[in-house]
Design a protein around this motif. Structure first.
Motif, PDB file in Angstrom:
ATOM      1  N   PHE A 178       0.825  -1.210   0.000  1.00  0.00           N
ATOM      2  CA  PHE A 178       0.000   0.000   0.000  1.00  0.00           C
ATOM      3  C   PHE A 178       0.862   1.263   0.000  1.00  0.00           C
ATOM      4  O   PHE A 178       0.514   2.254  -0.646  1.00  0.00           O
ATOM      5  CB  PHE A 178      -0.941  -0.021   1.203  1.00  0.00           C
ATOM      6  N   ARG A 179       1.995   1.224   0.692  1.00  0.00           N
ATOM      7  CA  ARG A 179       2.846   2.415   0.736  1.00  0.00           C
ATOM      8  C   ARG A 179       3.513   2.690  -0.604  1.00  0.00           C
ATOM      9  O   ARG A 179       3.741   3.844  -0.968  1.00  0.00           O
ATOM     10  CB  ARG A 179       3.898   2.246   1.835  1.00  0.00           C
ATOM     11  N   GLN A 180       3.828   1.645  -1.345  1.00  0.00           N
ATOM     12  CA  GLN A 180       4.553   1.819  -2.586  1.00  0.00           C
ATOM     13  C   GLN A 180       3.654   1.907  -3.819  1.00  0.00           C
ATOM     14  O   GLN A 180       4.158   2.082  -4.938  1.00  0.00           O
ATOM     15  CB  GLN A 180       5.554   0.668  -2.753  1.00  0.00           C
ATOM     16  N   ILE A 199     -12.753   8.020   0.489  1.00  0.00           N
ATOM     17  CA  ILE A 199     -12.973   6.678  -0.050  1.00  0.00           C
ATOM     18  C   ILE A 199     -13.473   5.743   1.039  1.00  0.00           C
ATOM     19  O   ILE A 199     -13.066   5.838   2.201  1.00  0.00           O
ATOM     20  CB  ILE A 199     -11.690   6.111  -0.688  1.00  0.00           C
ATOM     21  N   MET A 200     -14.384   4.849   0.642  1.00  0.00           N
ATOM     22  CA  MET A 200     -14.837   3.773   1.526  1.00  0.00           C
ATOM     23  C   MET A 200     -14.782   2.480   0.734  1.00  0.00           C
ATOM     24  O   MET A 200     -15.416   2.346  -0.317  1.00  0.00           O
ATOM     25  CB  MET A 200     -16.252   4.017   2.046  1.00  0.00           C
ATOM     26  N   VAL A 201     -13.998   1.522   1.237  1.00  0.00           N
ATOM     27  CA  VAL A 201     -13.865   0.205   0.623  1.00  0.00           C
ATOM     28  C   VAL A 201     -14.575  -0.783   1.526  1.00  0.00           C
ATOM     29  O   VAL A 201     -14.149  -1.020   2.659  1.00  0.00           O
ATOM     30  CB  VAL A 201     -12.384  -0.190   0.459  1.00  0.00           C
ATOM     31  N   ALA A 202     -15.675  -1.360   1.034  1.00  0.00           N
ATOM     32  CA  ALA A 202     -16.479  -2.251   1.893  1.00  0.00           C
ATOM     33  C   ALA A 202     -17.572  -2.910   1.066  1.00  0.00           C
ATOM     34  O   ALA A 202     -17.932  -2.433  -0.015  1.00  0.00           O
ATOM     35  CB  ALA A 202     -17.116  -1.458   3.037  1.00  0.00           C
ATOM     36  N   ARG A 203     -18.094  -4.001   1.609  1.00  0.00           N
ATOM     37  CA  ARG A 203     -19.312  -4.568   1.040  1.00  0.00           C
ATOM     38  C   ARG A 203     -20.448  -3.571   1.247  1.00  0.00           C
ATOM     39  O   ARG A 203     -20.573  -2.983   2.324  1.00  0.00           O
ATOM     40  CB  ARG A 203     -19.682  -5.896   1.718  1.00  0.00           C
ATOM     41  N   ASN A 258      -9.439  -4.252  -8.766  1.00  0.00           N
ATOM     42  CA  ASN A 258      -8.241  -5.030  -8.441  1.00  0.00           C
ATOM     43  C   ASN A 258      -7.053  -4.144  -8.114  1.00  0.00           C
ATOM     44  O   ASN A 258      -5.951  -4.639  -7.883  1.00  0.00           O
ATOM     45  CB  ASN A 258      -7.886  -5.956  -9.609  1.00  0.00           C
ATOM     46  N   ASP A 259      -7.277  -2.821  -8.108  1.00  0.00           N
ATOM     47  CA  ASP A 259      -6.187  -1.870  -7.878  1.00  0.00           C
ATOM     48  C   ASP A 259      -6.471  -0.996  -6.658  1.00  0.00           C
ATOM     49  O   ASP A 259      -6.230   0.211  -6.678  1.00  0.00           O
ATOM     50  CB  ASP A 259      -5.972  -0.996  -9.112  1.00  0.00           C
ATOM     51  N   VAL A 260      -6.989  -1.633  -5.593  1.00  0.00           N
ATOM     52  CA  VAL A 260      -7.369  -0.868  -4.402  1.00  0.00           C
ATOM     53  C   VAL A 260      -6.212  -0.038  -3.846  1.00  0.00           C
ATOM     54  O   VAL A 260      -6.400   1.147  -3.523  1.00  0.00           O
ATOM     55  CB  VAL A 260      -7.961  -1.793  -3.323  1.00  0.00           C
ATOM     56  N   PRO A 261      -4.990  -0.585  -3.701  1.00  0.00           N
ATOM     57  CA  PRO A 261      -3.904   0.257  -3.181  1.00  0.00           C
ATOM     58  C   PRO A 261      -3.702   1.534  -3.994  1.00  0.00           C
ATOM     59  O   PRO A 261      -3.485   2.610  -3.427  1.00  0.00           O
ATOM     60  CB  PRO A 261      -2.683  -0.668  -3.253  1.00  0.00           C
ATOM     61  N   SER A 262      -3.774   1.429  -5.325  1.00  0.00           N
ATOM     62  CA  SER A 262      -3.608   2.606  -6.179  1.00  0.00           C
ATOM     63  C   SER A 262      -4.773   3.572  -6.038  1.00  0.00           C
ATOM     64  O   SER A 262      -4.585   4.790  -6.090  1.00  0.00           O
ATOM     65  CB  SER A 262      -3.458   2.173  -7.645  1.00  0.00           C
ATOM     66  N   CYS A 263      -5.982   3.039  -5.847  1.00  0.00           N
ATOM     67  CA  CYS A 263      -7.151   3.896  -5.628  1.00  0.00           C
ATOM     68  C   CYS A 263      -7.005   4.675  -4.325  1.00  0.00           C
ATOM     69  O   CYS A 263      -7.322   5.870  -4.256  1.00  0.00           O
ATOM     70  CB  CYS A 263      -8.429   3.058  -5.602  1.00  0.00           C
ATOM     71  N   LEU A 264      -6.531   4.000  -3.285  1.00  0.00           N
ATOM     72  CA  LEU A 264      -6.338   4.677  -2.000  1.00  0.00           C
ATOM     73  C   LEU A 264      -5.325   5.811  -2.142  1.00  0.00           C
ATOM     74  O   LEU A 264      -5.509   6.900  -1.573  1.00  0.00           O
ATOM     75  CB  LEU A 264      -5.860   3.681  -0.944  1.00  0.00           C
ATOM     76  N   LYS A 265      -4.271   5.565  -2.896  1.00  0.00           N
ATOM     77  CA  LYS A 265      -3.232   6.577  -3.066  1.00  0.00           C
ATOM     78  C   LYS A 265      -3.747   7.833  -3.773  1.00  0.00           C
ATOM     79  O   LYS A 265      -3.192   8.915  -3.615  1.00  0.00           O
ATOM     80  CB  LYS A 265      -2.068   5.982  -3.873  1.00  0.00           C
ATOM     81  N   ARG A 266      -4.814   7.699  -4.538  1.00  0.00           N
ATOM     82  CA  ARG A 266      -5.393   8.841  -5.260  1.00  0.00           C
ATOM     83  C   ARG A 266      -6.332   9.656  -4.372  1.00  0.00           C
ATOM     84  O   ARG A 266      -6.684  10.798  -4.684  1.00  0.00           O
ATOM     85  CB  ARG A 266      -6.156   8.332  -6.492  1.00  0.00           C
ATOM     86  N   LEU A 281      -9.973  -4.521   8.757  1.00  0.00           N
ATOM     87  CA  LEU A 281      -8.730  -4.642   8.013  1.00  0.00           C
ATOM     88  C   LEU A 281      -8.532  -3.475   7.045  1.00  0.00           C
ATOM     89  O   LEU A 281      -7.413  -2.982   6.869  1.00  0.00           O
ATOM     90  CB  LEU A 281      -8.728  -5.966   7.243  1.00  0.00           C
ATOM     91  N   VAL A 282      -9.613  -3.022   6.443  1.00  0.00           N
ATOM     92  CA  VAL A 282      -9.482  -1.945   5.460  1.00  0.00           C
ATOM     93  C   VAL A 282      -9.007  -0.652   6.115  1.00  0.00           C
ATOM     94  O   VAL A 282      -8.339   0.168   5.469  1.00  0.00           O
ATOM     95  CB  VAL A 282     -10.815  -1.735   4.703  1.00  0.00           C
ATOM     96  N   ALA A 283      -9.298  -0.464   7.406  1.00  0.00           N
ATOM     97  CA  ALA A 283      -8.798   0.730   8.098  1.00  0.00           C
ATOM     98  C   ALA A 283      -7.276   0.721   8.151  1.00  0.00           C
ATOM     99  O   ALA A 283      -6.626   1.762   7.998  1.00  0.00           O
ATOM    100  CB  ALA A 283      -9.384   0.808   9.502  1.00  0.00           C
ATOM    101  N   VAL A 284      -6.701  -0.462   8.347  1.00  0.00           N
ATOM    102  CA  VAL A 284      -5.237  -0.576   8.331  1.00  0.00           C
ATOM    103  C   VAL A 284      -4.712  -0.315   6.923  1.00  0.00           C
ATOM    104  O   VAL A 284      -3.662   0.326   6.745  1.00  0.00           O
ATOM    105  CB  VAL A 284      -4.788  -1.967   8.823  1.00  0.00           C
ATOM    106  N   GLU A 285      -5.438  -0.785   5.915  1.00  0.00           N
ATOM    107  CA  GLU A 285      -5.021  -0.526   4.531  1.00  0.00           C
ATOM    108  C   GLU A 285      -5.036   0.965   4.233  1.00  0.00           C
ATOM    109  O   GLU A 285      -4.114   1.480   3.564  1.00  0.00           O
ATOM    110  CB  GLU A 285      -5.933  -1.290   3.572  1.00  0.00           C
ATOM    111  N   TYR A 286      -6.065   1.684   4.703  1.00  0.00           N
ATOM    112  CA  TYR A 286      -6.084   3.139   4.554  1.00  0.00           C
ATOM    113  C   TYR A 286      -4.824   3.751   5.155  1.00  0.00           C
ATOM    114  O   TYR A 286      -4.138   4.575   4.539  1.00  0.00           O
ATOM    115  CB  TYR A 286      -7.277   3.761   5.290  1.00  0.00           C
TER     116      TYR A 286
END
Length: 372
Positions: A178-180, A199-203, A258-266, A281-286
């Motif tokens: 996620f950092r890179q 952004i919100m990533v969730a069901r 399939n590109d959630v890390p890149s979406c978060l970075k935007r 878990l997604v909170a840690v990804e944020y």
């Protein structure tokens, strides 16, 4: 070791991501890993290639519904020959428990299950406590993903014998992924040049609470937009509510990505609005992606966040709107929250989770051999 993971789907989502990380590590350690998906429906296998590329053997049930009791007979055949069977989520936990009991003792593998939530709908009905006690009894260990998850499960079961087998292994995230990540371009969204993205990533389902974020966006300045990544029956409700509130151009539903890390970075800010969550878990990804985080003040998620300034009461869209606006219009507050979240993410390294699970597997298998 011959390891079998049983889960209802391998598509984007918290549990599938956890199992993916476990599988990757276990195969690198030389273990033989099989993934069994308890539904034949193709919509539940969107990450199949990811698992196959790791070297995992992926197989599917011939049954389409996870709640089909014929899984008991199927699992009785499937789990034979494995050293350890790691079961994720209900009703798989129940079907495997019943299948295990049907096998001769000499053919029973070690059973392990992970408890992924602080709450479920069965706990609304006290009579179902007896079902859950029956369910968990054959498992050598129940792994709760947070202290709150363990406390809630032990309180619900009220069984000292089961509580002794309930331990905590916190979920982990591949922080560097996620950092890179490189930011994605959202050119197709036609965003204004001054847009700030939440952004919100969730069901998109009622246990989560995406509608609270939609209502909050209405209360925020016009340049603040919300991006939703996920799928679920509430997608139509989100569209209808955004139209009713006249903010449909500020609400963006991107479906599965399939590109959630890149979406978060935007994006500028991560929100997890939910009615309950065993971990979040997604909170840690944020946080790993470098985003400040705002999340519902619920058990499990509260432990992960570790900062009351990042929390808002469940369903309180006005407080959420105030916090979003305060962060996205105040450079000093934004920078301070971003720095905190960046540091906090390091607590939840995927490496620690992987090592603890593999150590537990070996301990349980060795104990089983001694007993036999």
């Amino acid at each position: 070791m011959r390891i079998l993971h049983i889960l209802p789907s391998i598509r984007s989502g918290g549990v599938a991501n956890v199992v993916y990380n476990l599988t990757s590590y276990q195969i690198k350690q030389g273990e033989d890993v099989t993934i069994f998906v308890s539904s034949s429906q193709h919509k539940f296998r969107t990450k199949e290639k990811d698992f196959v590329d790791l070297g995992a053997n992926v197989i599917y049930s011939h049954l389409s519904r996870n709640y089909d009791p014929r899984h008991v007979k199927e699992f009785a055949s499937v789990i034979r020959g494995f050293d350890i069977v790691h079961v994720h989520l209900f009703p798989n936990q129940l079907w495997v428990s019943m299948a295990y009991r049907s096998l001769p003792e000499s053919e029973r593998p070690v059973l392990l299950t992970t408890e992924h939530n602080t709450f479920n709908n069965r706990r609304r009905f006290p009579v179902l406590r007896h079902l859950d006690r029956y369910l968990y009894t054959p498992y050598s260990r129940i792994v709760s993903i947070s202290e709150s998850t363990k406390e809630n499960l032990d309180r619900w079961l009220s069984s000292p014998a089961i509580a002794e087998r309930d331990i905590v292994i916190q979920n982990g995230v591949d922080i560097e992924t996620f950092r890179q990540a490189r930011p994605v371009d959202f050119d197709d969204l036609n965003l204004p040049s001054d847009a700030r993205l939440v952004i919100m990533v969730a069901r998109l389902t009622p246990p989560k609470d995406p509608l609270t974020l939609v209502k909050a966006i209405k209360e925020c300045p016009d340049n603040i937009h919300a991006v939703f990544i996920g799928y679920g029956p509430q997608e139509s409700e989100i569209r209808k509510l955004s139209e009713k509130l006249l903010i449909e151009k500020r609400i963006h539903l991107l479906g599965l990505r399939n590109d959630v890390p890149s979406c978060l970075k935007r994006c500028d800010l991560g929100v997890l609005s939910t009615n309950w969550d065993g971990f979040g878990l997604v909170a840690v990804e944020y946080m790993a992606a470098g985003l400040p985080v705002l999340a519902s003040d619920v058990d499990g998620l509260r432990d992960v966040i570790g900062n009351k300034d990042c929390l808002f009461p469940v369903g309180d869209y006005r407080t959420l709107a105030q916090k979003i606006t305060g962060l996205l219009t105040g450079n000093e507050a934004y920078s301070a929250m971003k720095a905190y979240c960046h540091s906090r993410a390091d607590v939840f390294s995927v490496g620690k989770m992987n090592r603890e699970y593999l150590h537990l597997y070996k301990h349980l298998i060795d104990g089983n051999k001694e007993n036999n």
